[in-house]
Design a protein around this motif. Structure first.
Motif, short mmCIF file in Angstrom:
data_model
loop_
_atom_site.label_atom_id
_atom_site.label_comp_id
_atom_site.label_asym_id
_atom_site.label_seq_id
_atom_site.Cartn_x
_atom_site.Cartn_y
_atom_site.Cartn_z
N LEU A 1 8.22 14.80 28.47
CA LEU A 1 8.76 13.48 28.13
C LEU A 1 7.92 12.78 27.06
N GLY A 2 6.62 13.01 27.11
CA GLY A 2 5.71 12.39 26.14
C GLY A 2 5.83 12.94 24.73
N ASP A 3 6.63 13.99 24.57
CA ASP A 3 6.85 14.53 23.23
C ASP A 3 7.89 13.72 22.46
N SER A 4 8.57 12.82 23.13
CA SER A 4 9.56 11.98 22.45
C SER A 4 8.87 11.14 21.38
N ALA A 5 9.31 11.30 20.13
CA ALA A 5 8.64 10.64 19.00
C ALA A 5 9.35 11.04 17.72
N MET A 6 8.91 10.45 16.60
CA MET A 6 9.28 10.93 15.26
C MET A 6 8.30 12.01 14.87
N TYR A 7 8.81 13.05 14.22
CA TYR A 7 7.95 14.14 13.74
C TYR A 7 8.16 14.29 12.23
N PHE A 8 7.02 14.33 11.53
CA PHE A 8 7.06 14.42 10.08
C PHE A 8 6.39 15.70 9.62
N CYS A 9 7.06 16.37 8.70
CA CYS A 9 6.50 17.51 8.00
C CYS A 9 5.96 17.02 6.66
N ALA A 10 4.85 17.60 6.20
CA ALA A 10 4.26 17.16 4.94
C ALA A 10 3.61 18.33 4.24
N THR A 11 3.47 18.20 2.92
CA THR A 11 2.83 19.23 2.14
C THR A 11 1.87 18.63 1.13
N SER A 12 0.86 19.40 0.80
CA SER A 12 -0.09 19.01 -0.23
C SER A 12 0.15 19.89 -1.45
N GLY A 13 -0.55 19.60 -2.52
CA GLY A 13 -0.45 20.42 -3.71
C GLY A 13 -0.27 19.56 -4.95
N GLY A 14 0.04 20.20 -6.05
CA GLY A 14 0.24 19.47 -7.29
C GLY A 14 -1.04 18.92 -7.87
N GLY A 15 -2.17 19.47 -7.41
CA GLY A 15 -3.44 19.00 -7.95
C GLY A 15 -3.90 17.69 -7.38
N ALA A 16 -3.17 17.17 -6.42
CA ALA A 16 -3.54 15.88 -5.83
C ALA A 16 -3.90 16.08 -4.37
N ASP A 17 -4.66 15.16 -3.84
CA ASP A 17 -5.09 15.28 -2.45
C ASP A 17 -4.09 14.69 -1.47
N GLY A 18 -3.19 13.84 -1.92
CA GLY A 18 -2.28 13.19 -1.00
C GLY A 18 -1.21 14.12 -0.49
N LEU A 19 -0.56 13.73 0.59
CA LEU A 19 0.52 14.49 1.19
C LEU A 19 1.86 13.87 0.83
N THR A 20 2.86 14.74 0.64
CA THR A 20 4.25 14.32 0.49
C THR A 20 4.95 14.56 1.80
N PHE A 21 5.58 13.53 2.34
CA PHE A 21 6.20 13.60 3.66
C PHE A 21 7.71 13.72 3.56
#
Lengths: 114, 114
Positions: free
Chosen positions: A84-104
């Motif tokens: 039941l505690g797994d109920s939530a929003m789940y986001f996938c993200a990736t890094s790359g493009g020479g930058a440190d930030g993530l794209t969600f």
């Protein structure tokens, strides 16, 4: 630029069943990371699991595993024996493009039913 | 080990007022990120710093937004003047840097501009 697609806006799953959350990505980079985050209704962003593009084995963290299919540019999250505690929003993200930030991605709203 | 600390948790202000959001990253992390989350646009990277230096601010929506990192343990995001469309949850995150390190998020600041 990196792009993440999560095609399931919402999912209902019975407690104790396994869950697969879909994620496809688009990148021209050779080296990149794939990440999954959980956001419960309280709002915090919780890091779950990471897969590197050169990792040959699928990542696992407890009940979480990442089904990485590089040729298909797919990085699905599998949750075994859902709770039941797994109920939530789940986001996938990736890094790359020479930058440190993530794209969600836009996220999947998972609801576990008793 | 303390996580990323953001303040305030909630901010309600009137249009035209200046808003300052604060962030303390995890000690030893040398990359810091500011994200904005809205229902319409999801999670957007606004700006990120490496070793206190702004690297990419292409996500900052307008000149009304500015961010600083005067030292390794503190960053601010300022909006002046604020507008109702700035209403969102603003997250700060930190990492050890590189595209294969997970971002660790603070609890976010929920901003409401009336």
């Amino acid at each position: 630029a990196q792009k993440i697609t999560q095609t399931q806006p919402g999912m209902f799953v019975q407690e104790k069943e396994a869950v697969t959350l879909d994620c496809t990505y688009d990148t021209s980079d050779q080296s990149y990371g794939l990440f999954w985050y959980k956001q419960p209704s309280s709002g915090e962003m919780i890091f779950l699991i990471y897969q590197g593009s050169y990792d040959e084995q699928n990542a696992t963290e407890g009940r979480y595993s990442l089904n990485f299919q590089k040729a298909r540019k797919s990085a699905n999250l599998v949750i075994s024996a859902s709770q039941l505690g797994d109920s939530a929003m789940y986001f996938c993200a990736t890094s790359g493009g020479g930058a440190d930030g993530l794209t969600f991605g836009k996220g999947t709203h998972l609801i576990i039913q008793p | 080990d303390a996580g990323v600390i953001q303040s305030p948790r909630h901010e309600v202000t009137e249009m035209g007022q200046e808003v300052t959001l604060r962030c303390k990253p995890i000690s030893g992390h040398n990359s810091l990120f500011w994200y904005r989350q809205t229902m319409m646009r999801g999670l957007e990277l606004l700006i990120y710093f490496n070793n206190n230096v702004p690297i990419d601010d292409s996500g900052m929506p307008e000149d009304r937004f500015s961010a600083k990192m005067p030292n390794a343990s503190f960053s601010t995001l300022k909006i002046q003047p604020s507008e109702p469309r700035d209403s969102a949850v603003y997250f700060c995150a930190s990492s050890t840097g590189g595209g294969h390190s997970p971002l660790h998020f603070g609890n976010g600041t929920r901003l409401t501009v009336t």
